[in-house]
Every structure is written in C-alpha cells, then in structure tokens.
Scaffold this active site. Structure first.
Site, mmCIF file in Angstrom:
data_model
loop_
_atom_site.group_PDB
_atom_site.id
_atom_site.type_symbol
_atom_site.label_atom_id
_atom_site.label_comp_id
_atom_site.label_asym_id
_atom_site.label_seq_id
_atom_site.Cartn_x
_atom_site.Cartn_y
_atom_site.Cartn_z
ATOM 1 N N GLY A 86 0.877 -1.256 0.106
ATOM 2 C CA GLY A 86 -0.060 0.111 0.034
ATOM 3 C C GLY A 86 0.886 1.101 0.099
ATOM 4 O O GLY A 86 1.736 1.328 -0.689
ATOM 5 N N VAL A 87 0.256 2.249 0.624
ATOM 6 C CA VAL A 87 1.233 3.636 0.814
ATOM 7 C C VAL A 87 2.558 3.499 1.362
ATOM 8 O O VAL A 87 3.276 4.132 1.047
ATOM 9 C CB VAL A 87 0.294 4.513 1.334
ATOM 10 C CG1 VAL A 87 0.021 4.492 2.922
ATOM 11 C CG2 VAL A 87 0.601 6.068 1.019
ATOM 12 N N ASP A 88 2.559 2.366 2.327
ATOM 13 C CA ASP A 88 3.959 2.303 2.982
ATOM 14 C C ASP A 88 4.930 1.881 2.111
ATOM 15 O O ASP A 88 6.033 2.415 1.940
ATOM 16 C CB ASP A 88 3.885 1.148 4.065
ATOM 17 C CG ASP A 88 4.725 1.010 5.145
ATOM 18 O OD1 ASP A 88 5.592 1.828 4.852
ATOM 19 O OD2 ASP A 88 4.709 -0.028 5.821
ATOM 20 N N THR A 137 -7.714 2.451 6.041
ATOM 21 C CA THR A 137 -8.926 2.156 5.099
ATOM 22 C C THR A 137 -8.807 1.166 3.991
ATOM 23 O O THR A 137 -9.411 0.941 3.133
ATOM 24 C CB THR A 137 -9.633 3.366 4.855
ATOM 25 O OG1 THR A 137 -8.786 4.239 3.791
ATOM 26 C CG2 THR A 137 -10.044 4.288 6.005
ATOM 27 N N GLY A 138 -7.438 0.808 4.138
ATOM 28 C CA GLY A 138 -6.912 -0.155 2.908
ATOM 29 C C GLY A 138 -6.827 -1.415 3.412
ATOM 30 O O GLY A 138 -8.109 -2.114 3.921
ATOM 31 N N VAL A 139 -5.744 -2.092 3.545
ATOM 32 C CA VAL A 139 -5.637 -3.564 4.052
ATOM 33 C C VAL A 139 -5.956 -3.445 5.540
ATOM 34 O O VAL A 139 -6.336 -4.797 5.523
ATOM 35 C CB VAL A 139 -3.963 -3.699 3.968
ATOM 36 C CG1 VAL A 139 -3.624 -5.123 4.683
ATOM 37 C CG2 VAL A 139 -3.251 -3.694 2.543
ATOM 38 N N TYR A 140 -6.222 -2.678 6.171
ATOM 39 C CA TYR A 140 -6.549 -2.690 7.597
ATOM 40 C C TYR A 140 -8.180 -2.813 7.729
ATOM 41 O O TYR A 140 -8.724 -2.856 8.910
ATOM 42 C CB TYR A 140 -5.996 -1.765 8.289
ATOM 43 C CG TYR A 140 -4.506 -2.250 8.816
ATOM 44 C CD1 TYR A 140 -3.833 -3.290 8.449
ATOM 45 C CD2 TYR A 140 -3.733 -1.230 9.737
ATOM 46 C CE1 TYR A 140 -2.803 -3.552 8.918
ATOM 47 C CE2 TYR A 140 -2.398 -1.649 10.068
ATOM 48 C CZ TYR A 140 -1.850 -2.768 9.677
ATOM 49 O OH TYR A 140 -0.682 -3.158 10.140
#
Ligand code: AR6
Length: 169
Positions: free
Chosen positions: A32-34, A118-121
């Site tokens: 993701g963003v990370d 709000t993505g993977v989590y």
C-alpha cells in the site's frame, strides 16, 4: 475549516513539510502507501526506520524524507479493523493526534495524510473519514502555527467520502 483540504493524488509526490505513512508496528515497510513511500524515498528511509525499533498502534515516529519531495515522514501504525469493539475508533483518532503533535514539535507547517487504516486494515471508510477530520479540525483550533493539513486520497471514492465528511464538520 479553511486550513483542511482534500485532494486526490499520490502522497509520495507532495512537496510538503511532512507526509504521513500508514505503517505497521514494525516500521520496516509493507504494501500500500507504506510500500510506495519506501520505494520513492530510497533505502536510507528503511535504514533510519531500523533504528526506531517499531511503534505502537496509535502512536507515531518521525524520520527524514530522503529522496521524497517531502522533508519528513511521520510513520503511524493504524488499527486493524476487528468489528469496532476493540478500541479501533480511539486508536485511529490517536494516530491523527500523534502525527500532528510530532509535526508541530518539528516545526512542520504543511502536513499531508493518507487515509489511515482504510486499505489493507479494512477500517470502514465513512467512519474513518469522520474521525480523521474531527481530530484534524480540533488540533488546528489549538495550533495556529500549522498552515495546512491535507487528506491525499488515492482514489475517487475515498476523495468523495472525505469531501462529504468535511462538509459535515
Ligand atoms: N498515495 C496516497 N494514498 C495511497 C497511496 C499513495 N501513493 N497508495 C495507497 N494509498 P493502506 P492501511 C491509499 O493499505 O489500511 C501496509 O502494508 C490506499 O488506497 O496503504 O493503514 C502497511 O505496512 C488507502 O486509501 O494502509 C501495513 O501493514 C490508504 O492509502 C498496512 O498496509 C491506506 O491503505 C496498513 O494498512
């Protein structure tokens, strides 16, 4: 609240004092963003993150931005959604407050956030947007030195939901 803005875009491209990373508790990168932030910042970011020895959910740690246009990265592990009965709301609120506190302590005047958790989590988007904007607005009330805080939404649905939440503030 005039100092809050919602945009659609890629947070790794933003030339601001600090961008926030929706990290995990290891602070050693992920998807993701990370993943996008680590790729754009280069390996020096991971090297500095290794010296931080992780971070608790709801807290935050700051590093330099290295090859990013942003001067700093503020890393915060958001809560994993487990149905809402495991303190998720309070932990997400704490992420936003912790990041803004660190930003202010480090003289940052412009801060960009992704939509934490709000993505993977899987934190529900409408609920996350209301919490995020409430916390950002409350912080700005007491910190006039912060010039502008933006939500940088990666996709159109996320942008729309944050825009609607901002109208309801
Ligand atoms: N710019 C802005 N937003 C982005 C970008 C980007 N370049 N890329 C993705 N997003 P996520 P989480 C959006 O899954 O739910 C990682 O593996 C994305 O569309 O990145 O907090 C970490 O290491 C979504 O709206 O973060 C953790 O293990 C938002 O960023 C875990 O994922 C957050 O999605 C954290 O999960």
């Amino acid at each position: 609240m005039a100092r809050i803005e919602i945009i659609q875009g890629d947070i790794t491209k933003q030339a601001v004092d600090a961008i926030v990373n929706a990290a995990n508790t290891s602070l050693l990168g992920g998807g993701g963003v990370d993943g996008a932030i680590h790729r754009a910042a280069g390996p020096e970011l991971l090297a500095e993150c290794r010296t931080l020895h992780g971070c608790e959910t709801g807290r935050a740690k700051i590093t330099k931005g290295y090859r990013l246009p942003a001067k700093h990265v503020i890393h915060t592990p958001g809560p994993v959604w487990h149905g809402g009965t495991h303190g998720e709301d309070a932990l997400l609120a704490s992420c936003y407050r912790s990041c803004l506190t660190l930003a202010a302590e480090n003289g940052c005047r412009t801060v960009d956030f992704p939509s934490i958790s709000t993505g993977v989590y899987h934190f529900p988007l409408e609920r996350a947007a209301a919490i995020a904007l409430r916390e950002i607005a409350a912080f700005l009330e007491t910190h006039p030195e912060l010039e502008r805080v933006r939500m940088v939404c990666f996709d159109e649905r996320t942008r729309r939901v944050y825009e609607e939440a901002l109208e309801k503030l």
